[in-house]
Design an enzyme around this catalytic site. Sequence first.
Site, PDB file in Angstrom:
ATOM      1  N   GLY A  36       0.554  -1.371   0.266  1.00 61.70           N
ATOM      2  CA  GLY A  36       0.532  -0.455  -0.452  1.00 61.70           C
ATOM      3  C   GLY A  36       1.199   0.736   0.019  1.00 61.70           C
ATOM      4  O   GLY A  36       2.101   0.904  -0.015  1.00 61.70           O
ATOM      5  N   ILE A  59       1.775  -6.111  10.769  1.00 62.42           N
ATOM      6  CA  ILE A  59       1.559  -7.011  11.531  1.00 62.42           C
ATOM      7  C   ILE A  59       1.752  -8.480  11.848  1.00 62.42           C
ATOM      8  O   ILE A  59       0.728  -8.657  13.612  1.00 62.42           O
ATOM      9  CB  ILE A  59      -0.095  -7.260  10.943  1.00 62.42           C
ATOM     10  CG1 ILE A  59      -0.390  -8.248   9.224  1.00 62.42           C
ATOM     11  CG2 ILE A  59      -1.293  -6.350  10.541  1.00 62.42           C
ATOM     12  CD1 ILE A  59      -1.177  -9.107   9.206  1.00 62.42           C
ATOM     13  N   GLN A  82      -0.246 -11.243   2.006  1.00 59.44           N
ATOM     14  CA  GLN A  82       0.383 -11.420   1.021  1.00 59.44           C
ATOM     15  C   GLN A  82      -0.617 -11.033  -0.224  1.00 59.44           C
ATOM     16  O   GLN A  82      -1.570 -11.961   0.675  1.00 59.44           O
ATOM     17  CB  GLN A  82       1.214 -11.539   1.349  1.00 59.44           C
ATOM     18  CG  GLN A  82       2.048 -12.036   0.344  1.00 59.44           C
ATOM     19  CD  GLN A  82       1.053 -12.912  -0.770  1.00 59.44           C
ATOM     20  OE1 GLN A  82       1.542 -12.073  -1.631  1.00 59.44           O
ATOM     21  NE2 GLN A  82       0.530 -13.961  -0.499  1.00 59.44           N
ATOM     22  N   TYR A 150      -1.997 -19.012  -1.164  1.00 62.37           N
ATOM     23  CA  TYR A 150      -2.958 -18.028  -0.788  1.00 62.37           C
ATOM     24  C   TYR A 150      -4.427 -18.182  -0.171  1.00 62.37           C
ATOM     25  O   TYR A 150      -5.274 -17.749   0.798  1.00 62.37           O
ATOM     26  CB  TYR A 150      -2.810 -17.105  -1.991  1.00 62.37           C
ATOM     27  CG  TYR A 150      -3.971 -16.515  -1.974  1.00 62.37           C
ATOM     28  CD1 TYR A 150      -3.339 -15.021  -0.531  1.00 62.37           C
ATOM     29  CD2 TYR A 150      -5.194 -16.143  -2.494  1.00 62.37           C
ATOM     30  CE1 TYR A 150      -4.496 -13.577  -0.574  1.00 62.37           C
ATOM     31  CE2 TYR A 150      -5.951 -14.998  -2.203  1.00 62.37           C
ATOM     32  CZ  TYR A 150      -5.287 -14.162  -1.080  1.00 62.37           C
ATOM     33  OH  TYR A 150      -6.096 -13.062  -1.725  1.00 62.37           O
TER      34      TYR A 150
HETATM   35  N1  NAD Z   1      -8.326  -7.179  -4.351  1.00 60.41           N
HETATM   36  C1  NAD Z   1      -9.230  -8.201  -4.871  1.00 60.41           C
HETATM   37  O1  NAD Z   1      -9.315  -8.581  -5.793  1.00 60.41           O
HETATM   38  C2  NAD Z   1      -9.257  -9.295  -3.856  1.00 60.41           C
HETATM   39  C3  NAD Z   1      -9.789 -10.252  -4.011  1.00 60.41           C
HETATM   40  C4  NAD Z   1      -9.824 -11.367  -2.552  1.00 60.41           C
HETATM   41  C5  NAD Z   1      -9.357 -11.089  -1.080  1.00 60.41           C
HETATM   42  N2  NAD Z   1      -9.025  -9.747  -1.164  1.00 60.41           N
HETATM   43  C6  NAD Z   1      -8.202  -9.415  -0.165  1.00 60.41           C
HETATM   44  O2  NAD Z   1      -8.547  -8.178   0.591  1.00 60.41           O
HETATM   45  C7  NAD Z   1      -7.564  -7.858   1.269  1.00 60.41           C
HETATM   46  C8  NAD Z   1      -7.956  -6.675   0.690  1.00 60.41           C
HETATM   47  O3  NAD Z   1      -6.775  -6.657  -0.437  1.00 60.41           O
HETATM   48  P1  NAD Z   1      -6.278  -5.292  -1.515  1.00 60.41           P
HETATM   49  O4  NAD Z   1      -6.327  -5.903  -2.679  1.00 60.41           O
HETATM   50  O5  NAD Z   1      -6.262  -3.942  -1.022  1.00 60.41           O
HETATM   51  O6  NAD Z   1      -4.400  -5.400  -1.512  1.00 60.41           O
HETATM   52  P2  NAD Z   1      -3.286  -4.061  -1.108  1.00 60.41           P
HETATM   53  O7  NAD Z   1      -2.194  -5.116  -1.421  1.00 60.41           O
HETATM   54  O8  NAD Z   1      -4.149  -3.250  -2.152  1.00 60.41           O
HETATM   55  O9  NAD Z   1      -3.898  -4.097   0.674  1.00 60.41           O
HETATM   56  C9  NAD Z   1      -2.881  -5.564   2.160  1.00 60.41           C
HETATM   57  C10 NAD Z   1      -2.608  -4.011   2.523  1.00 60.41           C
HETATM   58  O10 NAD Z   1      -1.797  -4.983   3.475  1.00 60.41           O
HETATM   59  C11 NAD Z   1      -0.568  -4.234   3.133  1.00 60.41           C
HETATM   60  N3  NAD Z   1       0.353  -5.817   3.814  1.00 60.41           N
HETATM   61  C12 NAD Z   1       0.695  -6.302   3.267  1.00 60.41           C
HETATM   62  N4  NAD Z   1       1.707  -7.609   4.236  1.00 60.41           N
HETATM   63  C13 NAD Z   1       1.961  -6.439   5.413  1.00 60.41           C
HETATM   64  C14 NAD Z   1       2.254  -6.810   6.513  1.00 60.41           C
HETATM   65  N5  NAD Z   1       2.651  -7.944   7.114  1.00 60.41           N
HETATM   66  N6  NAD Z   1       1.873  -5.892   8.236  1.00 60.41           N
HETATM   67  C15 NAD Z   1       1.495  -4.801   7.922  1.00 60.41           C
HETATM   68  N7  NAD Z   1       0.309  -4.772   6.495  1.00 60.41           N
HETATM   69  C16 NAD Z   1       1.138  -5.221   5.172  1.00 60.41           C
HETATM   70  C17 NAD Z   1       0.175  -4.089   2.250  1.00 60.41           C
HETATM   71  O11 NAD Z   1       1.203  -3.329   2.473  1.00 60.41           O
HETATM   72  C18 NAD Z   1      -1.238  -3.340   1.880  1.00 60.41           C
HETATM   73  O12 NAD Z   1      -1.690  -1.589   2.414  1.00 60.41           O
HETATM   74  C19 NAD Z   1      -6.716  -8.264   1.109  1.00 60.41           C
HETATM   75  O13 NAD Z   1      -6.616  -9.524   2.290  1.00 60.41           O
HETATM   76  C20 NAD Z   1      -6.454  -9.545   0.380  1.00 60.41           C
HETATM   77  O14 NAD Z   1      -6.301 -10.721   0.104  1.00 60.41           O
HETATM   78  C21 NAD Z   1      -8.686  -9.253  -2.300  1.00 60.41           C
END
Ligand code: NAD
Length: 318
Positions: A36, A59, A82, A150
């Site tokens: 992010g 986290i 992730q 995942y």
């Molecule tokens: N985008 C999609 O289509 C989709 C679909 C299903 C599920 N999800 C889930 O929704 C959530 C958000 O997804 P997104 O698309 O916004 O992804 P994204 O990568 O934009 O957001 C994830 C955020 O988590 C942060 N992050 C990663 N590892 C971290 C850690 N160890 N400690 C603290 N922060 C950490 C990243 O910096 C990022 O800002 C995720 O859990 C993802 O698995 C997303």
Amino acid sequence: MRALVTGGAGFIGSTLVDRLLAEGHAVDVVDDLSAGSLGNLADARANQDHDFTFHRLDIRSDALLDLMTRRRPEVVFHLAAQADVRVSVQRPVFDADVNILGSLNVLEGARAAGTRKVVFASSGGTIYGDPDPSDLPLKESQPHRPVSPYGVSKNTVGDYLVAYRELHGLEFTALALANVYGPRQDPHGEAGVVAIFAGRLLKGERCTIFGDGGQTRDFVYVDDVVDAFARAADKAGGLLLNIGTGVETSVLELYRAMVEALSMDPDEMAAEHAPARVGELQRSALDPSRAGIHLGWKPWTEIPDGTRNVLRWFADRP
Ligand SMILES: NC(=O)c1ccc[n+]([C@@H]2O[C@H](COP(=O)([O-])OP(=O)(O)OC[C@H]3O[C@@H](n4cnc5c(N)ncnc54)[C@H](O)[C@@H]3O)[C@@H](O)[C@H]2O)c1
């Protein structure tokens, strides 16, 4: 409400933060900025009236427990992850470390902080595995047979949520998200194709589609998804809910809608095709009826409107 959003600097998380702040809630964000960016939180940080604090933290860190006990969030929206399926295949230990052990750390923090509820971002595109197309759109009763690390990690956290509810009375709702698209999205996410198409089309370049483009996904718009998170703060305890449209859209249909939104010549911009990618899911769609019943939620953004917003957002950026 005092809320904590993990992953709040990401695509979906930052959109949720904006929504919660607009509703007058106090919001803490925990994000290590590995994917992010603070740019996603520019609006949240700019408004002096907002009760908003950003914490740059992993986290998995020991400091999380201390932070959560100090801030005492009533609701934790857990989105940090992730989030790349391909990375999970290449680095399964890393995936499990962040997505399983990191999530456990968040749950322990929630327990110590006396948090009322955890709303978790699960993945409807991966926890059910590769089901028979005749089962589409998938219901939550579909067997969970994830075929990627995942998917396994997201499914495992779902199991922990059930256990924490039983053991410690920590309420939860898990949202099994379909392919989320919208402004701020990353090309590596589960609906990354929308961002990739937007980037190329805005440069006037044709796009490459793997296979014949007949593969389908359930593309759900980010504002609709965020609405489901907000509703889940005090509804649908103990449930896994699909957050999708129930509609299959082929990659080719998506591409054509985006070409049309830019008023480009469909023949001139016809997609190039490359060999299909091995192991790619052919069809996908989630039945959102249960979310309709328990959250009063339904998706309202159609693909032409949603993709137009994405194109406008990308066009405004250098
Ligand atoms: N985008 C999609 O289509 C989709 C679909 C299903 C599920 N999800 C889930 O929704 C959530 C958000 O997804 P997104 O698309 O916004 O992804 P994204 O990568 O934009 O957001 C994830 C955020 O988590 C942060 N992050 C990663 N590892 C971290 C850690 N160890 N400690 C603290 N922060 C950490 C990243 O910096 C990022 O800002 C995720 O859990 C993802 O698995 C997303």
